[in-house]
Design an enzyme around this catalytic site. Structure first.
Site, PDB file in Angstrom:
ATOM      1  N   LEU A   1       0.848  -1.207   0.000  1.00  0.00           N
ATOM      2  CA  LEU A   1       0.000   0.000   0.000  1.00  0.00           C
ATOM      3  C   LEU A   1       0.876   1.247   0.000  1.00  0.00           C
ATOM      4  CD1 LEU A   1      -2.591  -1.270   2.631  1.00  0.00           C
ATOM      5  CD2 LEU A   1      -2.821  -1.296   0.135  1.00  0.00           C
TER       6      LEU A   1
ATOM      7  N   MET B   1       1.771   3.696  -5.017  1.00  0.00           N
ATOM      8  CA  MET B   1       0.946   3.161  -6.108  1.00  0.00           C
ATOM      9  C   MET B   1      -0.181   2.278  -5.577  1.00  0.00           C
ATOM     10  SD  MET B   1       2.170   4.425  -8.885  1.00  0.00           S
ATOM     11  CE  MET B   1       1.526   3.414 -10.220  1.00  0.00           C
ATOM     12  N   GLY B   2       0.172   1.229  -4.842  1.00  0.00           N
ATOM     13  CA  GLY B   2      -0.839   0.258  -4.402  1.00  0.00           C
ATOM     14  C   GLY B   2      -1.922   0.881  -3.528  1.00  0.00           C
TER      15      GLY B   2
ATOM     16  N   ASN C   1       7.207  -2.603 -11.501  1.00  0.00           N
ATOM     17  CA  ASN C   1       8.122  -2.503 -12.649  1.00  0.00           C
ATOM     18  C   ASN C   1       9.094  -3.671 -12.643  1.00  0.00           C
ATOM     19  OD1 ASN C   1       7.196  -0.169 -13.947  1.00  0.00           O
ATOM     20  ND2 ASN C   1       8.276   1.150 -12.484  1.00  0.00           N
TER      21      ASN C   1
ATOM     22  N   GLY D   1       1.363   6.117 -14.587  1.00  0.00           N
ATOM     23  CA  GLY D   1       0.426   7.141 -14.117  1.00  0.00           C
ATOM     24  C   GLY D   1       0.866   7.787 -12.821  1.00  0.00           C
TER      25      GLY D   1
ATOM     26  N   LYS E   1       6.181  -2.063 -20.823  1.00  0.00           N
ATOM     27  CA  LYS E   1       6.402  -1.026 -19.804  1.00  0.00           C
ATOM     28  C   LYS E   1       7.891  -0.657 -19.706  1.00  0.00           C
ATOM     29  CE  LYS E   1       5.352   1.862 -16.510  1.00  0.00           C
ATOM     30  NZ  LYS E   1       6.126   1.906 -15.348  1.00  0.00           N
TER      31      LYS E   1
ATOM     32  N   HIS F   1       8.459   1.674 -22.499  1.00  0.00           N
ATOM     33  CA  HIS F   1       7.763   2.921 -22.116  1.00  0.00           C
ATOM     34  C   HIS F   1       8.669   3.761 -21.220  1.00  0.00           C
ATOM     35  CE1 HIS F   1       5.392   5.102 -19.060  1.00  0.00           C
ATOM     36  NE2 HIS F   1       4.442   5.262 -19.950  1.00  0.00           N
ATOM     37  N   ASN F   2       9.268   3.118 -20.237  1.00  0.00           N
ATOM     38  CA  ASN F   2      10.112   3.866 -19.304  1.00  0.00           C
ATOM     39  C   ASN F   2      11.425   4.297 -19.944  1.00  0.00           C
ATOM     40  OD1 ASN F   2       8.027   3.255 -17.571  1.00  0.00           O
ATOM     41  ND2 ASN F   2       9.365   2.837 -15.843  1.00  0.00           N
TER      42      ASN F   2
ATOM     43  N   GLU G   1      10.643   7.334 -21.626  1.00  0.00           N
ATOM     44  CA  GLU G   1      10.514   8.383 -20.592  1.00  0.00           C
ATOM     45  C   GLU G   1      11.893   8.948 -20.225  1.00  0.00           C
ATOM     46  OE1 GLU G   1       7.959   7.146 -17.222  1.00  0.00           O
ATOM     47  OE2 GLU G   1       9.552   7.928 -15.952  1.00  0.00           O
TER      48      GLU G   1
ATOM     49  N   ARG H   1      22.153   9.854 -15.912  1.00  0.00           N
ATOM     50  CA  ARG H   1      21.716   9.617 -14.525  1.00  0.00           C
ATOM     51  C   ARG H   1      22.872   9.093 -13.675  1.00  0.00           C
ATOM     52  NH1 ARG H   1      15.487   7.547 -14.108  1.00  0.00           N
ATOM     53  NH2 ARG H   1      14.648   8.932 -15.695  1.00  0.00           N
TER      54      ARG H   1
HETATM   55  N1  NAP Z   1       5.871   5.508  -8.068  1.00  0.00           N
HETATM   56  C1  NAP Z   1       5.619   5.436  -9.372  1.00  0.00           C
HETATM   57  O1  NAP Z   1       5.472   6.470 -10.055  1.00  0.00           O
HETATM   58  C2  NAP Z   1       5.491   4.104 -10.058  1.00  0.00           C
HETATM   59  C3  NAP Z   1       4.859   4.060 -11.304  1.00  0.00           C
HETATM   60  C4  NAP Z   1       4.678   2.830 -11.923  1.00  0.00           C
HETATM   61  C5  NAP Z   1       5.142   1.673 -11.325  1.00  0.00           C
HETATM   62  N2  NAP Z   1       5.783   1.739 -10.115  1.00  0.00           N
HETATM   63  C6  NAP Z   1       6.232   0.469  -9.538  1.00  0.00           C
HETATM   64  O2  NAP Z   1       5.255   0.045  -8.607  1.00  0.00           O
HETATM   65  C7  NAP Z   1       5.877  -0.704  -7.554  1.00  0.00           C
HETATM   66  C8  NAP Z   1       5.556  -0.021  -6.231  1.00  0.00           C
HETATM   67  O3  NAP Z   1       6.039   1.305  -6.302  1.00  0.00           O
HETATM   68  P1  NAP Z   1       5.612   2.441  -5.264  1.00  0.00           P
HETATM   69  O4  NAP Z   1       5.992   3.724  -5.921  1.00  0.00           O
HETATM   70  O5  NAP Z   1       4.232   2.227  -4.779  1.00  0.00           O
HETATM   71  O6  NAP Z   1       6.650   2.123  -4.101  1.00  0.00           O
HETATM   72  P2  NAP Z   1       6.534   2.507  -2.548  1.00  0.00           P
HETATM   73  O7  NAP Z   1       5.753   3.740  -2.350  1.00  0.00           O
HETATM   74  O8  NAP Z   1       7.934   2.436  -2.043  1.00  0.00           O
HETATM   75  O9  NAP Z   1       5.698   1.295  -1.946  1.00  0.00           O
HETATM   76  C9  NAP Z   1       6.174  -0.023  -1.985  1.00  0.00           C
HETATM   77  C10 NAP Z   1       5.340  -0.881  -1.074  1.00  0.00           C
HETATM   78  O10 NAP Z   1       5.893  -2.193  -1.082  1.00  0.00           O
HETATM   79  C11 NAP Z   1       6.219  -2.538   0.264  1.00  0.00           C
HETATM   80  N3  NAP Z   1       7.423  -3.356   0.307  1.00  0.00           N
HETATM   81  C12 NAP Z   1       8.697  -2.951   0.130  1.00  0.00           C
HETATM   82  N4  NAP Z   1       9.520  -4.001   0.219  1.00  0.00           N
HETATM   83  C13 NAP Z   1       8.751  -5.068   0.481  1.00  0.00           C
HETATM   84  C14 NAP Z   1       9.022  -6.438   0.718  1.00  0.00           C
HETATM   85  N5  NAP Z   1      10.285  -6.890   0.682  1.00  0.00           N
HETATM   86  N6  NAP Z   1       7.977  -7.266   0.949  1.00  0.00           N
HETATM   87  C15 NAP Z   1       6.728  -6.791   0.999  1.00  0.00           C
HETATM   88  N7  NAP Z   1       6.405  -5.504   0.813  1.00  0.00           N
HETATM   89  C16 NAP Z   1       7.416  -4.670   0.540  1.00  0.00           C
HETATM   90  C17 NAP Z   1       6.438  -1.233   0.975  1.00  0.00           C
HETATM   91  O11 NAP Z   1       6.283  -1.438   2.344  1.00  0.00           O
HETATM   92  P3  NAP Z   1       7.142  -0.562   3.389  1.00  0.00           P
HETATM   93  O12 NAP Z   1       6.486   0.784   3.396  1.00  0.00           O
HETATM   94  O13 NAP Z   1       7.007  -1.309   4.661  1.00  0.00           O
HETATM   95  O14 NAP Z   1       8.570  -0.522   2.871  1.00  0.00           O
HETATM   96  C18 NAP Z   1       5.334  -0.386   0.362  1.00  0.00           C
HETATM   97  O15 NAP Z   1       4.077  -0.677   0.927  1.00  0.00           O
HETATM   98  C19 NAP Z   1       7.367  -0.703  -7.892  1.00  0.00           C
HETATM   99  O16 NAP Z   1       7.667  -1.859  -8.640  1.00  0.00           O
HETATM  100  C20 NAP Z   1       7.534   0.522  -8.756  1.00  0.00           C
HETATM  101  O17 NAP Z   1       8.661   0.478  -9.594  1.00  0.00           O
HETATM  102  C21 NAP Z   1       5.941   2.928  -9.457  1.00  0.00           C
END
Ligand code: NAP
Length: 299
Positions: free
Chosen positions: A8, A11-12, A95, A122, A171, A174-175, A178, A270
């Site tokens: 959560l 994103m989630g 991702n 998004g 994807k 796509h990135n 980006e 980068r």
């Molecule tokens: N942010 C973006 O713009 C974006 C866009 C598209 C796709 N994504 C992809 O979507 C995914 C999630 O990204 P996000 O931006 O939502 O990241 P985030 O805000 O860092 O959230 C990640 C979630 O996963 C949990 N987590 C981390 N390590 C874990 C583990 N080992 N086991 C179980 N849960 C774990 C985290 O919990 P804790 O808080 O306890 O660490 C947090 O709830 C990634 O693959 C990312 O690359 C992100």
């Protein structure tokens, strides 16, 4: 429909909220109890561990994973397996590398479980605007999960790319695009910012470009927002992370003998952004000094 969301974060969490607003029932799980409590306050059902997640769903169960790519995805899938049965679906919306997704799909298929990879775009704006979804799945799993995709995406914002792995492949590219687009905007704005001839207002330029210009885009709308806050970006360090997709795009381009200089150089820019100084630049300065006596600057 009823589904579970694991992870959560940025994103989630928002995706769970959008799904609930769209009439779905969401069972939520995160390592953080506070995050679970927040989404329960918005109408979700709490699960306090992987066993509870699967117990709170009916077959065919659908579980969406939104955690960082790599081991967290493998660990999460492993934790779910004891509670899953034939015909259930795991969706990885993060991702992940498409090679990992193809491997996971094959491993799960041998147990009768469907794996779906949903490349998701998004960012934090998806809650309001919807998420563009690039989906790799069997036709059956795609059809089963389509109500979820329809709610998460804006109109016409999701599509079935092909078998498992294809969603994350698309994807990845796509990135990669980006990366190149960000680099081009960044360089253009840096030249404008450095101009000696004119004292240019970057916010005004970004704003006008967003009305009818060839380079108008959502990224440039975000530039308009950022420059409105601070056109000098004085509080930021020029340090840029990556989460893998650019590297994988470059590797794929090399494997396919496709020249992709813009994406490749934007990835390398980068890497350079993270160096406080450049050893290679020091070597060049040293050699120019050796062969031509050219002046150097001391650190
Ligand atoms: N942010 C973006 O713009 C974006 C866009 C598209 C796709 N994504 C992809 O979507 C995914 C999630 O990204 P996000 O931006 O939502 O990241 P985030 O805000 O860092 O959230 C990640 C979630 O996963 C949990 N987590 C981390 N390590 C874990 C583990 N080992 N086991 C179980 N849960 C774990 C985290 O919990 P804790 O808080 O306890 O660490 C947090 O709830 C990634 O693959 C990312 O690359 C992100």
């Amino acid at each position: 429909m009823r589904l579970a969301m694991i992870g959560l974060g940025r994103m989630g969490g928002n995706m769970s909220e959008r799904l609930m607003k769209g009439g779905h029932q969401v069972v939520v799980y995160d390592r953080s109890a506070d995050a679970i409590a927040h989404y329960v306050s918005l109408g979700a059902t709490a699960a306090n561990g992987p066993g509870e997640i699967t117990a709170k769903l009916q077959a065919p169960r659908v579980v969406w994973i939104m955690v960082p790519a790599g081991k967290p995805v493998d660990d999460t899938i492993a934790s779910l397996l004891p509670g899953l049965s034939k015909g259930d679906v795991i969706i990885d919306g993060g991702n992940s590398n498409f090679h990992d997704s193809m491997r996971r799909a094959a491993e799960l298929q041998s147990k009768g479980i469907n794996f779906v990879d949903s490349g998701t775009s998004g960012g934090i704006w998806g809650l309001e605007n919807g998420y563009c979804l690039m989906i790799g799945a069997s036709p059956e799993a795609f059809k089963l999960c389509e109500p979820i995709f329809k709610t998460l995406a804006p109109p016409d914002g999701y599509a079935h790319m092909g078998p498992p792995g294809s969603g994350h492949y698309v994807k990845m590219i796509h990135n990669g695009i980006e990366y190149g687009a960000l680099q081009a905007y960044a360089e253009g704005y840096e030249i404008l910012h450095a101009s000696k001839e004119f004292k240019l207002d970057l916010h005004k330029i970004a704003a006008v470009w967003n009305h009818g210009s060839v380079v108008r885009s959502w990224l440039n709308e975000l530039a308009e927002l950022a420059f409105e806050k601070d056109a000098d970006l004085a509080d930021l360090r020029g340090y840029v992370e990556d989460s893998g997709e650019g590297r994988w795009t470059v590797q794929e381009a090399i494997d396919l003998n496709v020249p992709a200089p813009v994406i490749t150089l934007s990835l390398l820019a980068r890497l350079r952004s993270r160096q406080p100084d450049s050893f290679s630049a020091k070597v060049i300065a040293a050699l120019r000094n050796e062969f031509g006596g050219h002046a150097v600057k001391k650190s």
